[in-house]
Design a protein around this motif. Sequence first.
Motif, PDB file in Angstrom:
ATOM      1  N   LEU A 100      -6.486  18.919 -26.786  1.00  0.00           N
ATOM      2  CA  LEU A 100      -7.516  17.876 -26.878  1.00  0.00           C
ATOM      3  C   LEU A 100      -7.527  17.379 -28.321  1.00  0.00           C
ATOM      4  O   LEU A 100      -7.494  18.185 -29.252  1.00  0.00           O
ATOM      5  CB  LEU A 100      -8.904  18.439 -26.570  1.00  0.00           C
ATOM      6  N   ASN A 102      -9.969  15.393 -30.714  1.00  0.00           N
ATOM      7  CA  ASN A 102     -11.323  14.860 -30.884  1.00  0.00           C
ATOM      8  C   ASN A 102     -11.410  14.138 -32.213  1.00  0.00           C
ATOM      9  O   ASN A 102     -10.988  14.680 -33.241  1.00  0.00           O
ATOM     10  CB  ASN A 102     -12.340  16.013 -30.901  1.00  0.00           C
ATOM     11  N   TYR A 104     -14.159  12.511 -34.821  1.00  0.00           N
ATOM     12  CA  TYR A 104     -15.578  12.422 -35.167  1.00  0.00           C
ATOM     13  C   TYR A 104     -15.717  11.515 -36.384  1.00  0.00           C
ATOM     14  O   TYR A 104     -15.191  11.827 -37.460  1.00  0.00           O
ATOM     15  CB  TYR A 104     -16.136  13.791 -35.561  1.00  0.00           C
ATOM     16  N   HIS A 113     -21.485  24.330 -26.988  1.00  0.00           N
ATOM     17  CA  HIS A 113     -20.945  24.551 -25.644  1.00  0.00           C
ATOM     18  C   HIS A 113     -19.949  25.698 -25.690  1.00  0.00           C
ATOM     19  O   HIS A 113     -19.578  26.165 -26.763  1.00  0.00           O
ATOM     20  CB  HIS A 113     -20.242  23.284 -25.138  1.00  0.00           C
ATOM     21  N   ASP A 115     -16.079  26.994 -23.860  1.00  0.00           N
ATOM     22  CA  ASP A 115     -14.915  26.347 -23.262  1.00  0.00           C
ATOM     23  C   ASP A 115     -14.647  26.797 -21.835  1.00  0.00           C
ATOM     24  O   ASP A 115     -13.975  26.096 -21.092  1.00  0.00           O
ATOM     25  CB  ASP A 115     -13.683  26.552 -24.141  1.00  0.00           C
ATOM     26  N   THR A 125      -7.344  25.652 -33.406  1.00  0.00           N
ATOM     27  CA  THR A 125      -7.786  24.312 -33.821  1.00  0.00           C
ATOM     28  C   THR A 125      -7.175  23.929 -35.159  1.00  0.00           C
ATOM     29  O   THR A 125      -7.358  24.627 -36.160  1.00  0.00           O
ATOM     30  CB  THR A 125      -9.322  24.285 -33.975  1.00  0.00           C
ATOM     31  N   LEU A 134     -18.115  23.969 -38.470  1.00  0.00           N
ATOM     32  CA  LEU A 134     -18.285  24.367 -37.068  1.00  0.00           C
ATOM     33  C   LEU A 134     -19.419  25.382 -37.020  1.00  0.00           C
ATOM     34  O   LEU A 134     -19.419  26.368 -37.776  1.00  0.00           O
ATOM     35  CB  LEU A 134     -16.995  25.006 -36.545  1.00  0.00           C
ATOM     36  N   GLN A 163     -14.087  24.103 -41.932  1.00  0.00           N
ATOM     37  CA  GLN A 163     -12.689  23.827 -41.579  1.00  0.00           C
ATOM     38  C   GLN A 163     -12.163  22.724 -42.497  1.00  0.00           C
ATOM     39  O   GLN A 163     -12.614  21.572 -42.420  1.00  0.00           O
ATOM     40  CB  GLN A 163     -12.584  23.394 -40.114  1.00  0.00           C
ATOM     41  N   HIS A 181     -20.082  26.983 -29.461  1.00  0.00           N
ATOM     42  CA  HIS A 181     -19.699  26.329 -30.711  1.00  0.00           C
ATOM     43  C   HIS A 181     -20.081  24.852 -30.643  1.00  0.00           C
ATOM     44  O   HIS A 181     -20.088  24.262 -29.562  1.00  0.00           O
ATOM     45  CB  HIS A 181     -18.209  26.511 -31.010  1.00  0.00           C
ATOM     46  N   ILE A 183     -20.781  21.043 -33.373  1.00  0.00           N
ATOM     47  CA  ILE A 183     -20.691  20.376 -34.675  1.00  0.00           C
ATOM     48  C   ILE A 183     -21.907  19.468 -34.801  1.00  0.00           C
ATOM     49  O   ILE A 183     -22.176  18.652 -33.901  1.00  0.00           O
ATOM     50  CB  ILE A 183     -19.368  19.574 -34.777  1.00  0.00           C
ATOM     51  N   ARG A 219     -13.087  12.865 -39.167  1.00  0.00           N
ATOM     52  CA  ARG A 219     -12.313  14.110 -39.058  1.00  0.00           C
ATOM     53  C   ARG A 219     -11.750  14.218 -37.639  1.00  0.00           C
ATOM     54  O   ARG A 219     -12.412  13.840 -36.676  1.00  0.00           O
ATOM     55  CB  ARG A 219     -13.218  15.296 -39.376  1.00  0.00           C
ATOM     56  N   SER A 221      -9.760  16.742 -34.761  1.00  0.00           N
ATOM     57  CA  SER A 221      -9.327  18.110 -34.442  1.00  0.00           C
ATOM     58  C   SER A 221      -8.316  18.073 -33.313  1.00  0.00           C
ATOM     59  O   SER A 221      -8.412  17.246 -32.392  1.00  0.00           O
ATOM     60  CB  SER A 221     -10.515  18.993 -34.057  1.00  0.00           C
ATOM     61  N   THR A 223      -7.139  20.699 -30.565  1.00  0.00           N
ATOM     62  CA  THR A 223      -7.432  22.036 -30.041  1.00  0.00           C
ATOM     63  C   THR A 223      -6.367  22.404 -29.012  1.00  0.00           C
ATOM     64  O   THR A 223      -6.208  21.728 -27.987  1.00  0.00           O
ATOM     65  CB  THR A 223      -8.855  22.128 -29.452  1.00  0.00           C
ATOM     66  N   ARG A 225      -4.758  24.966 -26.273  1.00  0.00           N
ATOM     67  CA  ARG A 225      -5.179  26.007 -25.334  1.00  0.00           C
ATOM     68  C   ARG A 225      -4.090  26.227 -24.281  1.00  0.00           C
ATOM     69  O   ARG A 225      -3.249  25.356 -24.054  1.00  0.00           O
ATOM     70  CB  ARG A 225      -6.466  25.592 -24.599  1.00  0.00           C
TER      71      ARG A 225
HETATM   72  O1  AKG Z   1     -13.523  19.629 -33.022  1.00  0.00           O
HETATM   73  C1  AKG Z   1     -13.654  20.834 -32.979  1.00  0.00           C
HETATM   74  O2  AKG Z   1     -13.308  21.583 -33.924  1.00  0.00           O
HETATM   75  C2  AKG Z   1     -14.289  21.475 -31.780  1.00  0.00           C
HETATM   76  C3  AKG Z   1     -13.825  20.838 -30.512  1.00  0.00           C
HETATM   77  C4  AKG Z   1     -14.411  21.504 -29.328  1.00  0.00           C
HETATM   78  O3  AKG Z   1     -15.446  22.123 -29.375  1.00  0.00           O
HETATM   79  C5  AKG Z   1     -13.743  21.420 -28.044  1.00  0.00           C
HETATM   80  O4  AKG Z   1     -12.693  20.771 -27.933  1.00  0.00           O
HETATM   81  O5  AKG Z   1     -14.244  22.056 -27.078  1.00  0.00           O
END
Ligand code: AKG
Length: 244
Positions: A100, A102, A104, A113, A115, A125, A134, A163, A181, A183, A219, A221, A223, A225
């Motif tokens: 993913l 993201n 921001y 939330h 995962d 991440t 975070l 981070q 976790h 933000i 910023r 991210s 992620t 998985r």
């Molecule tokens: O942007 C982040 O570091 C967290 C992203 C996140 O919480 C997620 O993808 O579930």
Amino acid sequence: MTVLDTASVTSLPEHAYYIPNFITADEEEHILKQMNSVPLPRWTQLSHRRLQTWPSALTKLNALLAAPLPEWLHDPIISPRLEQLGCFSDAPHKAPNHVLINEYCAGQGIMPHEDGPAYYPLVATVSLAAPIVLDLYEKKMGRESVGVGAGQEGMGPKYRVLQEPRSLLITTGSLYTQYLHGIAETLRDDKLTPESICNWDLLGDPQNYATGTYERKTRISLTYRDVLKVAKLGNSIKFLNRGK
Ligand SMILES: O=C(O)CCC(=O)C(=O)O
């Protein structure tokens, strides 16, 4: 001692690992360029951030349709860096199969939330372009209280992780299963001190935060998985045709 042992965030419940400068500035620039050159519909615009999902969103049954990740998300992050760390070696597919992205902008964030069970319980991440904090919240036991109060006024996070751009944060174990976790939606992260930031002694450039505050900038991210259920497209088509 392994690289992961030296990267352990020891003040957090088990386990979190933080590695500053996990990728170089040139690698960061390349990934950002690729990310920004995808067709606009690749982005999902949410109310408080935007998102790319690679190779695709999960199905309603939390399965991933088997497909390779694009090269720019694979090299060098998965191969060779995550492979060298061995952090996915116990995961079912031995490597992440889902990413993913993201984005921001200043003032944007993500609600506390978890995962959930669709993934092997480890998230790697990589942060790009700007720092962000975070927040980690203890998950309350009991259905009615899970997540309730997290992030609300007077209910601050239990832990905070800073981070830095180009860093890697790995969360797994009880930190993955027992904590939420999120933000904060803020224009500025503050109270940045060795006491309040649990990975302070692992930061690459702690002097950048010597004033105890910084103004948020955009910023990104990534992620990584491992989705547990993977469906081969051929099998999915057979399944879809079954009723005909
Ligand atoms: O942007 C982040 O570091 C967290 C992203 C996140 O919480 C997620 O993808 O579930």
